[in-house]
Design an enzyme around this catalytic site. Structure first.
Site, short mmCIF file in Angstrom:
data_model
loop_
_atom_site.label_atom_id
_atom_site.label_comp_id
_atom_site.label_asym_id
_atom_site.label_seq_id
_atom_site.Cartn_x
_atom_site.Cartn_y
_atom_site.Cartn_z
N LYS A 1 7.04 -0.81 14.40
CA LYS A 1 6.26 -1.72 13.62
C LYS A 1 6.88 -2.75 12.98
O LYS A 1 7.70 -2.45 12.21
CB LYS A 1 5.29 -0.86 12.75
CG LYS A 1 4.16 -0.35 13.10
CD LYS A 1 3.58 0.67 12.29
CE LYS A 1 2.83 -0.16 11.03
NZ LYS A 1 1.89 0.61 10.27
N ASP B 1 1.68 8.32 7.61
CA ASP B 1 2.52 7.28 6.95
C ASP B 1 2.58 7.51 5.48
O ASP B 1 3.48 8.26 5.01
CB ASP B 1 1.89 5.97 7.10
CG ASP B 1 2.61 4.73 6.25
OD1 ASP B 1 3.77 5.09 5.68
OD2 ASP B 1 2.16 3.62 6.16
N LYS C 1 10.03 4.83 7.30
CA LYS C 1 10.38 3.92 6.51
C LYS C 1 11.31 4.09 5.56
O LYS C 1 11.21 5.07 4.49
CB LYS C 1 9.01 3.36 5.56
CG LYS C 1 7.81 2.78 6.50
CD LYS C 1 6.67 2.72 5.52
CE LYS C 1 5.52 1.97 5.86
NZ LYS C 1 4.34 2.09 5.22
N HIS D 1 8.73 -1.44 9.32
CA HIS D 1 9.08 -2.41 8.25
C HIS D 1 8.05 -1.92 7.11
O HIS D 1 7.18 -1.22 7.20
CB HIS D 1 8.59 -3.77 8.86
CG HIS D 1 7.25 -4.11 9.14
ND1 HIS D 1 6.68 -5.25 9.27
CD2 HIS D 1 6.34 -3.09 9.62
CE1 HIS D 1 5.57 -5.11 9.79
NE2 HIS D 1 5.15 -4.16 9.71
N ARG D 2 8.13 -2.89 5.89
CA ARG D 2 7.18 -2.78 5.03
C ARG D 2 6.44 -4.23 4.87
O ARG D 2 6.94 -5.06 5.52
CB ARG D 2 7.67 -2.63 3.69
CG ARG D 2 8.53 -1.25 3.53
CD ARG D 2 7.90 0.00 3.77
NE ARG D 2 6.52 -0.01 3.12
CZ ARG D 2 6.53 0.99 2.20
NH1 ARG D 2 7.43 2.07 1.94
NH2 ARG D 2 5.24 1.11 1.66
N SER D 3 5.29 -4.40 4.45
CA SER D 3 4.57 -5.38 4.13
C SER D 3 5.51 -6.56 3.38
O SER D 3 5.33 -7.75 3.62
CB SER D 3 3.27 -5.32 3.40
OG SER D 3 3.48 -4.76 2.26
N ASP E 1 -4.26 0.72 11.91
CA ASP E 1 -3.53 1.58 10.58
C ASP E 1 -4.88 1.48 9.66
O ASP E 1 -4.98 0.33 9.10
CB ASP E 1 -2.51 0.97 10.08
CG ASP E 1 -1.86 1.80 8.68
OD1 ASP E 1 -2.51 2.66 8.35
OD2 ASP E 1 -0.70 1.00 8.14
N HIS F 1 -3.04 -6.05 2.63
CA HIS F 1 -2.39 -7.21 3.02
C HIS F 1 -2.97 -8.29 3.09
O HIS F 1 -2.21 -9.22 3.59
CB HIS F 1 -1.91 -6.70 4.39
CG HIS F 1 -0.70 -5.52 4.24
ND1 HIS F 1 -0.35 -4.81 5.39
CD2 HIS F 1 -0.38 -4.76 3.14
CE1 HIS F 1 0.43 -3.80 5.14
NE2 HIS F 1 0.61 -3.77 3.71
N GLU G 1 -3.17 5.38 12.53
CA GLU G 1 -2.33 5.95 11.36
C GLU G 1 -3.08 5.92 10.00
O GLU G 1 -3.98 5.16 9.88
CB GLU G 1 -1.17 4.71 11.21
CG GLU G 1 -0.17 4.78 10.04
CD GLU G 1 0.80 3.46 10.00
OE1 GLU G 1 0.92 3.01 11.27
OE2 GLU G 1 1.16 3.31 9.09
N GLN H 1 -6.24 -1.64 7.29
CA GLN H 1 -5.21 -2.46 6.90
C GLN H 1 -4.53 -3.38 8.03
O GLN H 1 -4.25 -4.49 8.02
CB GLN H 1 -4.04 -1.57 6.14
CG GLN H 1 -2.77 -2.52 5.73
CD GLN H 1 -2.04 -1.51 4.97
OE1 GLN H 1 -2.11 -0.94 3.98
NE2 GLN H 1 -0.73 -0.90 5.80
N GLU H 2 -4.59 -2.65 9.17
CA GLU H 2 -3.84 -3.39 10.40
C GLU H 2 -4.42 -2.94 11.68
O GLU H 2 -4.99 -1.84 12.06
CB GLU H 2 -2.32 -2.61 10.55
CG GLU H 2 -1.58 -2.82 9.19
CD GLU H 2 -0.24 -2.08 9.20
OE1 GLU H 2 0.37 -1.88 10.06
OE2 GLU H 2 0.33 -1.94 7.95
N SER I 1 0.86 -1.23 -0.10
CA SER I 1 -0.02 -0.03 -0.13
C SER I 1 0.72 1.24 0.15
O SER I 1 0.96 2.13 0.77
CB SER I 1 -0.94 0.14 1.27
OG SER I 1 -0.14 0.21 2.38
N GLU J 1 1.88 -9.37 6.85
CA GLU J 1 2.66 -9.17 8.07
C GLU J 1 2.42 -10.27 9.36
O GLU J 1 2.74 -9.84 10.32
CB GLU J 1 2.04 -7.69 8.54
CG GLU J 1 2.66 -6.71 7.30
CD GLU J 1 2.70 -5.25 7.67
OE1 GLU J 1 2.14 -4.88 8.92
OE2 GLU J 1 2.97 -4.33 6.99
P1 PGA Z 1 3.01 -1.26 3.17
O1 PGA Z 1 2.34 -1.28 4.67
O2 PGA Z 1 4.30 -1.80 3.32
O3 PGA Z 1 2.37 -2.33 2.25
O4 PGA Z 1 3.26 0.10 2.44
C1 PGA Z 1 2.93 -0.81 5.70
C2 PGA Z 1 2.01 0.28 6.40
O5 PGA Z 1 1.04 0.92 5.46
O6 PGA Z 1 2.35 0.73 7.26
ZN ZN Z 2 0.70 2.42 7.18
#
Ligand code: PGA
Ligand code: ZN
Length: 437
Positions: A399, A323, A348, A376-378, A245, A158, A296, A166-167, A46, A208
């Site tokens: 994270k 983010d 990131k 991190h990233r996904s 998130d 994800h 987030e 997403q999270e 994302s 993740e």
């Molecule tokens: P991404 O997701 O690594 O797929 O961008 C992580 C996030 O949105 O925090």
């Molecule tokens: Zn994010």
């Protein structure tokens, strides 16, 4: 000095190619063979609209996802740029890498190519100095262990389920140290697994490592997480707090002028569309009902006005993390500070594409009283640079996903080793906004 720079194409946790770089530094005094540092760059799903460009081959191999060109750039242009340079001068190394590219978005060399070299140089320099990476980067004051934001329930981009945000993360805020925090979070994770299983819901995991069942709304997810915390013998809001998130840029639809929730629409049989105002009220309700201490990307990456309003309404008690909004970019963070948008920045390294720039982003945020969270990233790998950088930056938060999947646990396991090494000097403390847990 930098003696050798070499890159190869390796795989990330989603089975997509990514860049690994090896950098060898040293001369006679530090041994004939020198010291070799290495780094593998992560990759998002994302991704924010304003991130530095990740160069992909767009050829037939690997469905277009190959990174042969980026690898070649490392082995030619970027190697030429830094060979013979002092590896301890990270700032200069990164400047030379940026100059070799010459574009704002790093589109010529590829941010993935530049970052691989940037990180590998730091790793090699730390080895040459015979220092653990977190100490090389952060000095002897790097003693703050991060509170892990463990993403135990995955949705959005994800996973292939009906959860729209997403999270959903748990923060072991009541733990005495990182090791205990990790234990508490992991026990909650296992309790959640059992609850899902008992209800005949899927316990398959997302990118993740969090579970990805078909649930209908954020409220339903948070209620289940509350049960899991209690089942683990812990107190929600005291031992464990929650974070979301929303990754709202993925939900925002220009033509509909609002945030569309496909999963919730499917599960309830009616179209669920929320305006920015409604999103804010929705968060207010969730914060009232559950111990959610951090949100987030609550709104779209281009909605500065909405972000200011969100911050006005919730910023005095909830951590509001940008983010996709900030993309670890000092220009965007500066705009955020001016507009009073959010109160925390997700960091990131691959969003901006070099270690020095990522560290400048942390500095700028901290100077303005914004918190930072190393992330991190996904799409990840076994690389653990992130864990060291989290301690080095003194952010106090990381994270790194669920306590599941090797590329996630690699970071947590590295943090366990760092905490062991720091011994009594290690600090672990959650700092709530205005004392709000
Ligand atoms: P991404 O997701 O690594 O797929 O961008 C992580 C996030 O949105 O925090
Ligand atoms: Zn994010």
């Amino acid at each position: 000095p930098v003696r050798k720079v070499y890159a190869r194409e390796v795989l990330d946790s989603r089975g997509n190619p990514t860049v690994e770089a090896e950098v060898t530094v040293g001369e006679g005094i530090v041994g004939k063979e020198g010291y070799t540092g290495r780094a593998i760059v992560p990759s998002g799903a994302s991704t924010g609209k304003f991130e530095a460009l990740e160069l992909r081959d767009k050829e037939e191999r690997y469905q277009g996802m190959g990174v042969k060109k980026a690898v070649e750039h490392v082995n030619t242009h970027l190697a030429d740029a830094v060979l013979g340079e002092n590896a301890l001068c990270q700032n200069r190394i990164d400047r030379l890498l940026l100059e070799a590219d010459g574009t704002e978005t790093k589109e010529r060399m590829g941010a993935n190519a530049i970052l691989a070299v940037s990180l590998a140089v730091a790793d090699a320099a730390a080895k040459a100095m015979r220092l653990p990476l977190y100490q090389y980067l952060g000095g002897c004051n790097a003693v703050t262990m991060p509170v892990p934001m463990m993403n135990i329930l995955n949705g959005g981009k994800h996973a292939e389920n009906t959860v729209d945000f997403q999270e959903f993360m748990i923060l072991p805020v009541g733990a005495c140290c990182f090791k205990e925090g990790l234990r508490m979070g992991t026990e909650v994770y296992h309790c959640l697994r059992k609850i899902l299983k008992d209800r005949k819901l899927s316990v398959a995991v997302g990118d993740e490592g969090g579970f990805a069942p078909n649930l209908k709304s954020a409220g339903e997810v948070l209620a289940m997480m509350t049960e899991a915390v209690q089942a683990a013998g812990l107190q929600p809001g005291k031992d464990i707090c929650f974070a979301i998130d929303a990754a709202a840029s993925e939900l925002y639809q220009e033509e509909k002028q609002g945030y569309y929730f496909p999963g919730e629409s499917f599960m309830t049989g009616t179209e669920v569309l929320r305006t920015a105002e409604e999103m804010i009220s929705y968060y207010e309700e969730l914060v009232k009902e559950f111990p959610v201490v951090s949100i987030e990307d609550g709104l779209d990456q281009e909605d500065w006005t909405g972000w200011s309003l969100l911050t006005k309404r919730l910023g005095n008690k909830v951590q509001l993390v940008g983010d996709d909004l900030f993309v670890t970019n000092t220009e965007r963070i500066a705009k955020g500070i001016e507009e009073k948008a959010g109160n925390a920045v997700l960091i990131k390294v691959n969003q901006i594409g070099s270690l020095t720039e990522a560290r400048q982003a942390v500095e700028l945020a901290h100077r303005a009283g914004y918190r930072t969270i190393l992330s991190h990233r996904s799409g990840e790998s076994e690389d653990t640079f992130l864990a060291d950088l989290a301690v080095a930056s003194g952010s106090g938060q990381i994270k790194a996903g669920a306590p599941c999947r090797g590329e996630r646990t690699a970071k947590y396991n590295r943090l366990l080793a760092i905490e062991d090494q720091l011994g009594e000097t290690a600090v672990y403390r959650w700092q709530g906004i205005n004392g709000n847990l």
